[in-house]
Write a protein that holds these residues in place. Structure first.
Motif, PDB file in Angstrom:
ATOM      1  N   ILE A   1       5.482   2.742  12.570  1.00 46.16           N
ATOM      2  CA  ILE A   1       4.903   3.952  13.138  1.00 46.16           C
ATOM      3  C   ILE A   1       5.057   5.138  12.198  1.00 46.16           C
ATOM      4  N   PHE A   2       6.196   5.190  11.516  1.00 47.37           N
ATOM      5  CA  PHE A   2       6.476   6.335  10.640  1.00 47.37           C
ATOM      6  C   PHE A   2       6.158   6.020   9.184  1.00 47.37           C
ATOM      7  N   SER A   3       5.444   4.928   8.960  1.00 50.20           N
ATOM      8  CA  SER A   3       5.090   4.465   7.615  1.00 50.20           C
ATOM      9  C   SER A   3       6.349   4.086   6.820  1.00 50.20           C
TER      10      SER A   3
ATOM     11  N   ILE B   1       3.931  19.199   1.285  1.00 46.44           N
ATOM     12  CA  ILE B   1       4.482  17.866   0.999  1.00 46.44           C
ATOM     13  C   ILE B   1       3.476  16.763   1.328  1.00 46.44           C
ATOM     14  N   PHE B   2       2.605  17.025   2.298  1.00 46.05           N
ATOM     15  CA  PHE B   2       1.645  16.022   2.751  1.00 46.05           C
ATOM     16  C   PHE B   2       0.517  15.805   1.735  1.00 46.05           C
ATOM     17  N   THR B   3       0.105  16.877   1.043  1.00 44.29           N
ATOM     18  CA  THR B   3      -1.033  16.746   0.126  1.00 44.29           C
ATOM     19  C   THR B   3      -0.602  16.502  -1.320  1.00 44.29           C
TER      20      THR B   3
ATOM     21  N   PRO C   1      17.108  19.284   5.969  1.00 51.67           N
ATOM     22  CA  PRO C   1      17.466  19.632   7.358  1.00 51.67           C
ATOM     23  C   PRO C   1      17.289  18.483   8.348  1.00 51.67           C
ATOM     24  N   PHE C   2      16.809  17.321   7.874  1.00 48.28           N
ATOM     25  CA  PHE C   2      16.604  16.206   8.804  1.00 48.28           C
ATOM     26  C   PHE C   2      17.697  15.148   8.689  1.00 48.28           C
ATOM     27  N   SER C   3      18.802  15.496   8.007  1.00 46.98           N
ATOM     28  CA  SER C   3      19.915  14.531   7.914  1.00 46.98           C
ATOM     29  C   SER C   3      20.569  14.406   9.300  1.00 46.98           C
TER      30      SER C   3
ATOM     31  N   THR D   1       2.480  13.094  21.776  1.00 44.31           N
ATOM     32  CA  THR D   1       1.571  11.962  21.979  1.00 44.31           C
ATOM     33  C   THR D   1       2.366  10.686  22.240  1.00 44.31           C
ATOM     34  N   ALA D   2       3.430  10.488  21.452  1.00 47.56           N
ATOM     35  CA  ALA D   2       4.259   9.296  21.623  1.00 47.56           C
ATOM     36  C   ALA D   2       4.840   9.262  23.041  1.00 47.56           C
ATOM     37  N   LEU D   3       5.322  10.404  23.502  1.00 47.94           N
ATOM     38  CA  LEU D   3       5.912  10.472  24.840  1.00 47.94           C
ATOM     39  C   LEU D   3       4.862  10.239  25.921  1.00 47.94           C
TER      40      LEU D   3
ATOM     41  N   LEU E   1      14.376  13.207  13.754  1.00 45.55           N
ATOM     42  CA  LEU E   1      14.189  14.252  14.769  1.00 45.55           C
ATOM     43  C   LEU E   1      13.289  13.730  15.892  1.00 45.55           C
ATOM     44  N   ALA E   2      12.211  13.047  15.497  1.00 39.36           N
ATOM     45  CA  ALA E   2      11.272  12.534  16.501  1.00 39.36           C
ATOM     46  C   ALA E   2      11.989  11.573  17.463  1.00 39.36           C
ATOM     47  N   TRP E   3      12.816  10.663  16.921  1.00 39.64           N
ATOM     48  CA  TRP E   3      13.537   9.729  17.805  1.00 39.64           C
ATOM     49  C   TRP E   3      14.440  10.488  18.767  1.00 39.64           C
TER      50      TRP E   3
ATOM     51  N   VAL F   1       0.830  -1.217   0.000  1.00 37.31           N
ATOM     52  CA  VAL F   1       0.000   0.000   0.000  1.00 37.31           C
ATOM     53  C   VAL F   1       0.864   1.267   0.000  1.00 37.31           C
ATOM     54  N   HIS F   2       1.898   1.277   0.843  1.00 39.31           N
ATOM     55  CA  HIS F   2       2.642   2.528   1.063  1.00 39.31           C
ATOM     56  C   HIS F   2       4.074   2.511   0.522  1.00 39.31           C
ATOM     57  N   GLY F   3       4.572   1.344   0.135  1.00 35.81           N
ATOM     58  CA  GLY F   3       5.995   1.227  -0.230  1.00 35.81           C
ATOM     59  C   GLY F   3       6.327   1.817  -1.598  1.00 35.81           C
TER      60      GLY F   3
HETATM   61  C1  HEM Z   1       6.461  10.267  16.952  1.00 38.25           C
HETATM   62  C2  HEM Z   1       6.314  11.279  16.110  1.00 38.25           C
HETATM   63  C3  HEM Z   1       5.819  11.147  14.697  1.00 38.25           C
HETATM   64  C4  HEM Z   1       5.025  10.196  14.128  1.00 38.25           C
HETATM   65  C5  HEM Z   1       4.402   8.981  14.798  1.00 38.25           C
HETATM   66  C6  HEM Z   1       4.874  10.536  12.730  1.00 38.25           C
HETATM   67  C7  HEM Z   1       4.161   9.770  11.818  1.00 38.25           C
HETATM   68  C8  HEM Z   1       4.111  10.043  10.463  1.00 38.25           C
HETATM   69  C9  HEM Z   1       3.486   9.194   9.489  1.00 38.25           C
HETATM   70  C10 HEM Z   1       2.798   7.874   9.799  1.00 38.25           C
HETATM   71  C11 HEM Z   1       3.634   9.779   8.275  1.00 38.25           C
HETATM   72  C12 HEM Z   1       3.135   9.249   6.935  1.00 38.25           C
HETATM   73  C13 HEM Z   1       1.965  10.067   6.458  1.00 38.25           C
HETATM   74  C14 HEM Z   1       1.260   9.511   5.257  1.00 38.25           C
HETATM   75  O1  HEM Z   1       1.442   8.357   4.901  1.00 38.25           O
HETATM   76  O2  HEM Z   1       0.473  10.244   4.692  1.00 38.25           O
HETATM   77  C15 HEM Z   1       4.334  11.021   8.484  1.00 38.25           C
HETATM   78  C16 HEM Z   1       4.645  11.911   7.494  1.00 38.25           C
HETATM   79  C17 HEM Z   1       5.264  13.112   7.726  1.00 38.25           C
HETATM   80  N1  HEM Z   1       5.812  13.550   8.914  1.00 38.25           N
HETATM   81 FE1  HEM Z   1       5.781  12.583  10.666  1.00 38.25          FE
HETATM   82  N2  HEM Z   1       5.562  11.683  12.490  1.00 38.25           N
HETATM   83  C18 HEM Z   1       6.165  12.088  13.655  1.00 38.25           C
HETATM   84  C19 HEM Z   1       6.996  13.172  13.832  1.00 38.25           C
HETATM   85  C20 HEM Z   1       7.306  14.086  12.850  1.00 38.25           C
HETATM   86  C21 HEM Z   1       8.203  15.204  13.028  1.00 38.25           C
HETATM   87  C22 HEM Z   1       8.999  15.542  14.293  1.00 38.25           C
HETATM   88  C23 HEM Z   1       8.184  15.897  11.856  1.00 38.25           C
HETATM   89  C24 HEM Z   1       8.990  17.151  11.615  1.00 38.25           C
HETATM   90  C25 HEM Z   1       8.589  18.146  10.907  1.00 38.25           C
HETATM   91  C26 HEM Z   1       7.302  15.198  10.924  1.00 38.25           C
HETATM   92  C27 HEM Z   1       7.011  15.577   9.631  1.00 38.25           C
HETATM   93  C28 HEM Z   1       6.353  14.791   8.705  1.00 38.25           C
HETATM   94  C29 HEM Z   1       6.135  15.186   7.322  1.00 38.25           C
HETATM   95  C30 HEM Z   1       6.571  16.502   6.684  1.00 38.25           C
HETATM   96  C31 HEM Z   1       5.458  14.132   6.693  1.00 38.25           C
HETATM   97  C32 HEM Z   1       4.999  14.047   5.248  1.00 38.25           C
HETATM   98  C33 HEM Z   1       6.021  13.239   4.435  1.00 38.25           C
HETATM   99  C34 HEM Z   1       5.630  13.059   2.983  1.00 38.25           C
HETATM  100  O3  HEM Z   1       4.432  13.056   2.649  1.00 38.25           O
HETATM  101  O4  HEM Z   1       6.551  12.898   2.161  1.00 38.25           O
HETATM  102  N3  HEM Z   1       6.794  14.099  11.579  1.00 38.25           N
HETATM  103  N4  HEM Z   1       4.644  11.149   9.827  1.00 38.25           N
END
Ligand code: HEM
Length: 502
Positions: free
Chosen positions: A437-439, A124-126, A142-144, A312-314, A450-452, A96-98
């Motif tokens: 968690i982060f897809s 970037i999200f939309t 900036p996230f390197s 929320t994670a914390l 950054l989140a870690w 689905v997401h890969g």
């Molecule tokens: C524990 C914390 C976090 C969780 C669980 C989380 C989770 C996620 C997930 C699941 C996605 C995928 C979204 C999708 O499939 O549509 C995502 C995308 C994204 N996250 Fe996080 N996130 C976290 C922290 C952060 C932080 C600290 C940032 C910093 C700005 C961030 C910025 C983004 C951005 C910009 C996207 C969109 C990426 C794209 O569409 O290419 N997130 N996040």
């Protein structure tokens, strides 16, 4: 003559309405019993109509009801006439997401599902396709690891400020809402990272009107989206009436105004210490850079995506540790043993504390900050997901909560056991790769590194300095509704300072 016309008009209207009703009923029955999705299991009513899905969404009940449906029907469940929910682990994530393989089209983000930002530019999200690839290349810089290492002193400074504010409460013998403290800290951090100015939330240990409006708008957006997706009529009402109401426009505008004002201020100066926009502006030079509208849209996005998720994670991890005193004790011993002095705290030293990492991983599994599926739509010509052909234009998504609560993937799925992440033989059959968690793939979380760092630093700061106890009123804290994200309530705890804290 004058009486004949209305009678005819009435009967034409009645016939038309009857035809529409019959067409819809026949179509719904065809889709449910004979259509290409009819072979996927699920409740019969869900295959006929979106009503059950909409009721669940309006009740905020998906965190309990969807895992139960997966337990009953298996790893793929038809939860709407054109919607499939997946809980199939690594393969579902990849399909689905890969990343796409050998030019095969993948499910993508439908504009129906993800509304554009206030100014109409994509963030970037939309965005999809080339716009997404272009934005991602610039925004990921900036996230390197190297860029984040430069932020270490800033992260330490905010962690200490959080500790000082909590110490004041502890000295006054006051219980604290840890959710609020984590949120204030992550928002202040992101304010400094994005705009080179904190939001001043920790100063007052209180949410600002901006942050309050963000929280309110997430729930409103979830309900509006569900109403919009219900039928073509509700879609029209949402687009042409509801989205244009003063209240909704104001809600969207407020968030926009706050972040745009700060970005404008930031762009007029060159900060002493590099922030996110230092690198983003650098990478944006040349024809392929971000437009002004895209800068603004992404700044607004970062303030939501990079703040409350981490808080929320914390909160979730701290809650589960508080519910498991033996695990909390082990974490305190390991962290206090590894970090004897404040200077010992570095991004690298924190990453080496295995039990800290395991607690966070298990906390994220038990209480994923994004509990819902981040829905995609299947591409023209359809695609194969988990070995099954899914036709085009079907909503699909891996549901985090259902995946993480599945006994197919985890032993004792509803229990908090960080040991499963450390090779404990008891959990040798767990499918740890079901947790994403982060897809995954081309649009996985941009801010995960950054989140870690933030999660490790802030949780370590807590346990180094305080012994914590859960207040009675927060014992069932995890029983929350979901409107895209958790509808969180205060996480009340009492704190006592650790004697020889670093
Ligand atoms: C524990 C914390 C976090 C969780 C669980 C989380 C989770 C996620 C997930 C699941 C996605 C995928 C979204 C999708 O499939 O549509 C995502 C995308 C994204 N996250 Fe996080 N996130 C976290 C922290 C952060 C932080 C600290 C940032 C910093 C700005 C961030 C910025 C983004 C951005 C910009 C996207 C969109 C990426 C794209 O569409 O290419 N997130 N996040």
């Amino acid at each position: 003559m004058s009486t004949v016309i209305p009678t005819n008009a009435t009967s034409i209207l009645v016939s038309f309405v009857a035809l529409v009703v019959v067409y819809n009923v026949v179509y719904a029955l065809y889709t449910a019993y004979l259509g290409p999705l009819s072979r996927f299991p699920g409740p019969r009513l869900a295959a006929i109509s979106r009503i059950p899905l909409a009721i669940r969404a309006f009740k905020g009940a998906e965190a309990t009801e969807l895992p139960a449906l997966h337990e009953k029907y298996g790893s793929i469940v038809r939860i709407g006439p054109k919607t499939l929910s997946y809980a199939g682990g690594a393969q579902a994530w990849n399909d689905v997401h890969g990343f796409a393989k050998s030019g095969k089209a993948k499910p993508f983000k439908s504009p129906k599902y993800y509304a554009k930002p206030y100014n109409g530019a994509d963030d970037i999200f939309t965005s999809n396709g080339q716009t997404h690839t272009r934005q991602r290349k610039i925004l990921s810089s900036p996230f390197s690891d190297k860029a984040l290492k430069e932020q270490e002193p800033m992260l330490k400074r905010w962690s200490l400020k959080m500790k000082d504010k909590l110490a004041e409460k502890a000295a006054a013998n006051e219980d604290v809402d840890l959710l609020k403290f984590y949120n204030c800290t992550t928002f202040d951090i992101m304010g400094e990272l994005a705009f080179s100015e904190g939001l001043g939330l920790l100063d007052d240990s209180e949410y600002s009107p901006w942050v309050k409006s963000m929280f309110n708008s997430i729930k409103a957006a979830a309900l509006l989206r569900e109403f919009k997706l219900f039928s073509p009529v509700t879609e029209w009402i949402t687009e042409n009436i509801l989205m244009k109401t003063k209240t909704i426009r104001k809600m969207k505008y407020e968030h926009w105004r706050y972040s745009t004002e700060r970005l404008d201020r930031r762009l007029k100066q060159t900060p002493e210490h590099p922030d996110l926009w230092t690198t983003i502006l650098e990478k944006s030079k040349g024809g392929d850079g971000l437009s002004t509208g895209e800068h603004q849209a992404n700044a607004a996005l970062f303030m939501i995506a990079g703040t409350e998720t981490t808080a929320t994670a914390l909160s979730g991890t701290t809650y589960w540790l508080l519910r498991s005193p033996d695990k909390m004790q082990k974490l305190c011993d390991e962290v206090r043993g590894a970090l004897k002095d404040f200077d010992d705290i570095t991004l690298e030293s924190l990453a080496k504390i295995k039990y800290l990492q395991a607690c966070l991983q298990e906390g994220l599994r038990m209480y994923p900050p994004v509990p819902s599926a981040l829905v995609r739509v299947t591409p023209k010509g359809g695609c194969i997901i988990c070995g099954e052909y899914v036709p085009e234009n079907v909503f699909v998504g891996v549901h985090h909560m259902s995946t993480y609560r599945s006994p197919d993937h985890f032993k004792n799925p509803k229990e908090f056991h960080p040991e499963r992440w450390l090779g404990d033989p008891e959990y040798k059959d767990d499918h740890l790769d079901a947790v994403e968690i982060f897809s995954v793939g081309p649009r996985n979380c941009l801010g995960r590194n950054l989140a870690w760092h933030e999660m490790r630093m802030l949780l370590a700061t807590m346990v180094i300095h305080f012994d914590l106890a859960l207040s009675k009123e927060s014992e069932s804290w995890n029983e929350q509704r979901v409107f895209i994200l958790w509808e969180k309530v205060p996480l009340m705890c009492s704190l006592s300072p650790v004697k020889a804290s670093v």
